[in-house]
Design a protein around this motif. Sequence first.
Motif, PDB file in Angstrom:
ATOM      1  N   LYS A 160     -31.793   1.814 -26.789  1.00  0.00           N
ATOM      2  CA  LYS A 160     -32.352   2.882 -27.618  1.00  0.00           C
ATOM      3  C   LYS A 160     -33.862   2.706 -27.749  1.00  0.00           C
ATOM      4  N   LEU A 161     -34.307   1.494 -27.956  1.00  0.00           N
ATOM      5  CA  LEU A 161     -35.734   1.215 -28.077  1.00  0.00           C
ATOM      6  C   LEU A 161     -36.471   1.594 -26.794  1.00  0.00           C
ATOM      7  N   MET A 162     -35.892   1.283 -25.648  1.00  0.00           N
ATOM      8  CA  MET A 162     -36.519   1.644 -24.372  1.00  0.00           C
ATOM      9  C   MET A 162     -36.546   3.156 -24.175  1.00  0.00           C
ATOM     10  N   LEU A 163     -35.467   3.839 -24.528  1.00  0.00           N
ATOM     11  CA  LEU A 163     -35.419   5.297 -24.420  1.00  0.00           C
ATOM     12  C   LEU A 163     -36.477   5.933 -25.312  1.00  0.00           C
ATOM     13  N   VAL A 164     -36.554   5.487 -26.551  1.00  0.00           N
ATOM     14  CA  VAL A 164     -37.517   6.052 -27.495  1.00  0.00           C
ATOM     15  C   VAL A 164     -38.946   5.747 -27.057  1.00  0.00           C
ATOM     16  N   ALA A 165     -39.175   4.559 -26.493  1.00  0.00           N
ATOM     17  CA  ALA A 165     -40.512   4.243 -25.975  1.00  0.00           C
ATOM     18  C   ALA A 165     -40.880   5.215 -24.865  1.00  0.00           C
ATOM     19  N   TRP A 166     -39.935   5.557 -24.000  1.00  0.00           N
ATOM     20  CA  TRP A 166     -40.195   6.537 -22.939  1.00  0.00           C
ATOM     21  C   TRP A 166     -40.482   7.918 -23.537  1.00  0.00           C
ATOM     22  N   LEU A 167     -39.775   8.277 -24.585  1.00  0.00           N
ATOM     23  CA  LEU A 167     -40.029   9.565 -25.242  1.00  0.00           C
ATOM     24  C   LEU A 167     -41.417   9.607 -25.878  1.00  0.00           C
ATOM     25  N   VAL A 168     -41.863   8.481 -26.414  1.00  0.00           N
ATOM     26  CA  VAL A 168     -43.081   8.400 -27.213  1.00  0.00           C
ATOM     27  C   VAL A 168     -44.354   8.229 -26.388  1.00  0.00           C
ATOM     28  N   LEU A 169     -44.314   7.380 -25.379  1.00  0.00           N
ATOM     29  CA  LEU A 169     -45.544   7.027 -24.669  1.00  0.00           C
ATOM     30  C   LEU A 169     -46.201   8.237 -24.013  1.00  0.00           C
ATOM     31  N   PRO A 170     -47.491   8.435 -24.280  1.00  0.00           N
ATOM     32  CA  PRO A 170     -48.183   9.614 -23.751  1.00  0.00           C
ATOM     33  C   PRO A 170     -48.265   9.647 -22.221  1.00  0.00           C
ATOM     34  N   GLN A 171     -48.152   8.506 -21.566  1.00  0.00           N
ATOM     35  CA  GLN A 171     -48.186   8.485 -20.107  1.00  0.00           C
ATOM     36  C   GLN A 171     -46.983   9.215 -19.505  1.00  0.00           C
ATOM     37  N   PHE A 172     -45.864   9.211 -20.218  1.00  0.00           N
ATOM     38  CA  PHE A 172     -44.630   9.806 -19.700  1.00  0.00           C
ATOM     39  C   PHE A 172     -44.329  11.183 -20.286  1.00  0.00           C
ATOM     40  N   ARG A 173     -44.720  11.415 -21.539  1.00  0.00           N
ATOM     41  CA  ARG A 173     -44.396  12.670 -22.234  1.00  0.00           C
ATOM     42  C   ARG A 173     -42.897  12.984 -22.113  1.00  0.00           C
ATOM     43  N   GLY A 174     -42.090  11.942 -22.314  1.00  0.00           N
ATOM     44  CA  GLY A 174     -40.646  12.067 -22.161  1.00  0.00           C
ATOM     45  C   GLY A 174     -40.004  13.070 -23.086  1.00  0.00           C
ATOM     46  N   ALA A 175     -40.482  13.160 -24.316  1.00  0.00           N
ATOM     47  CA  ALA A 175     -39.885  14.097 -25.275  1.00  0.00           C
ATOM     48  C   ALA A 175     -40.059  15.535 -24.811  1.00  0.00           C
ATOM     49  N   ALA A 176     -41.253  15.895 -24.370  1.00  0.00           N
ATOM     50  CA  ALA A 176     -41.496  17.259 -23.880  1.00  0.00           C
ATOM     51  C   ALA A 176     -40.669  17.515 -22.618  1.00  0.00           C
ATOM     52  N   PHE A 177     -40.562  16.503 -21.742  1.00  0.00           N
ATOM     53  CA  PHE A 177     -39.783  16.635 -20.515  1.00  0.00           C
ATOM     54  C   PHE A 177     -38.317  16.929 -20.840  1.00  0.00           C
ATOM     55  N   ILE A 178     -37.701  16.106 -21.701  1.00  0.00           N
ATOM     56  CA  ILE A 178     -36.283  16.289 -22.063  1.00  0.00           C
ATOM     57  C   ILE A 178     -36.085  17.635 -22.766  1.00  0.00           C
ATOM     58  N   TYR A 179     -37.004  17.988 -23.653  1.00  0.00           N
ATOM     59  CA  TYR A 179     -36.867  19.264 -24.351  1.00  0.00           C
ATOM     60  C   TYR A 179     -36.881  20.427 -23.360  1.00  0.00           C
ATOM     61  N   ASN A 180     -37.868  20.422 -22.458  1.00  0.00           N
ATOM     62  CA  ASN A 180     -37.992  21.533 -21.503  1.00  0.00           C
ATOM     63  C   ASN A 180     -36.838  21.583 -20.510  1.00  0.00           C
ATOM     64  N   ARG A 181     -36.345  20.427 -20.082  1.00  0.00           N
ATOM     65  CA  ARG A 181     -35.302  20.397 -19.054  1.00  0.00           C
ATOM     66  C   ARG A 181     -33.879  20.473 -19.596  1.00  0.00           C
ATOM     67  N   VAL A 182     -33.657  20.026 -20.819  1.00  0.00           N
ATOM     68  CA  VAL A 182     -32.287  19.958 -21.334  1.00  0.00           C
ATOM     69  C   VAL A 182     -32.095  20.854 -22.552  1.00  0.00           C
ATOM     70  N   VAL A 183     -32.832  20.578 -23.619  1.00  0.00           N
ATOM     71  CA  VAL A 183     -32.599  21.268 -24.895  1.00  0.00           C
ATOM     72  C   VAL A 183     -32.839  22.771 -24.761  1.00  0.00           C
ATOM     73  N   ARG A 184     -33.998  23.149 -24.243  1.00  0.00           N
ATOM     74  CA  ARG A 184     -34.317  24.576 -24.095  1.00  0.00           C
ATOM     75  C   ARG A 184     -33.278  25.285 -23.241  1.00  0.00           C
ATOM     76  N   GLU A 185     -32.873  24.670 -22.137  1.00  0.00           N
ATOM     77  CA  GLU A 185     -31.890  25.289 -21.240  1.00  0.00           C
ATOM     78  C   GLU A 185     -30.530  25.465 -21.915  1.00  0.00           C
ATOM     79  N   GLN A 186     -30.114  24.475 -22.705  1.00  0.00           N
ATOM     80  CA  GLN A 186     -28.837  24.583 -23.409  1.00  0.00           C
ATOM     81  C   GLN A 186     -28.879  25.674 -24.477  1.00  0.00           C
ATOM     82  N   PHE A 187     -29.993  25.770 -25.174  1.00  0.00           N
ATOM     83  CA  PHE A 187     -30.126  26.810 -26.191  1.00  0.00           C
ATOM     84  C   PHE A 187     -30.134  28.195 -25.548  1.00  0.00           C
ATOM     85  N   ARG A 188     -30.774  28.332 -24.409  1.00  0.00           N
ATOM     86  CA  ARG A 188     -30.775  29.619 -23.696  1.00  0.00           C
ATOM     87  C   ARG A 188     -29.388  29.920 -23.142  1.00  0.00           C
TER      88      ARG A 188
END
Length: 116
Positions: free
Chosen positions: A74-102
């Motif tokens: 969980k710590l590694m996943l959250v670090a990937w979501l948080v670190l600005p080099q990866f922008r993981g949170a925006a990536f997951i939101y755009n690829r998964v969350v937004r698509e599921q809501f649509r």
Amino acid sequence: MTKLWTFLSALHSIAGPVVMLLYPLYASVLAIESPSKADDEQWLAYWILYSFLTLSELILQSLLEWIPIWYTAKLMLVAWLVLPQFRGAAFIYNRVVREQFRKYGILKPKVQHQTQ
């Protein structure tokens, strides 16, 4: 060796709150105060995903306690979501969350307004 293990355990215990809460809180305040919209999206997406992860943990707690590396994973996943080099949170939101809501009609596609 015991002192080293104690130190590493304490470091691991401190890393979670820092990575999962303190840094995201600080970065969210900076994002709100900046004129850029991209960082707002990153941090809003992070808090959406972090809330979902926390709710999932509450529901699956009895199962997750049997997975010895869950907290580290969980710590590694959250670090990937948080670190600005990866922008993981925006990536997951755009690829998964937004698509599921649509997909389920909860979120309608944005309509571009024409200016006359």
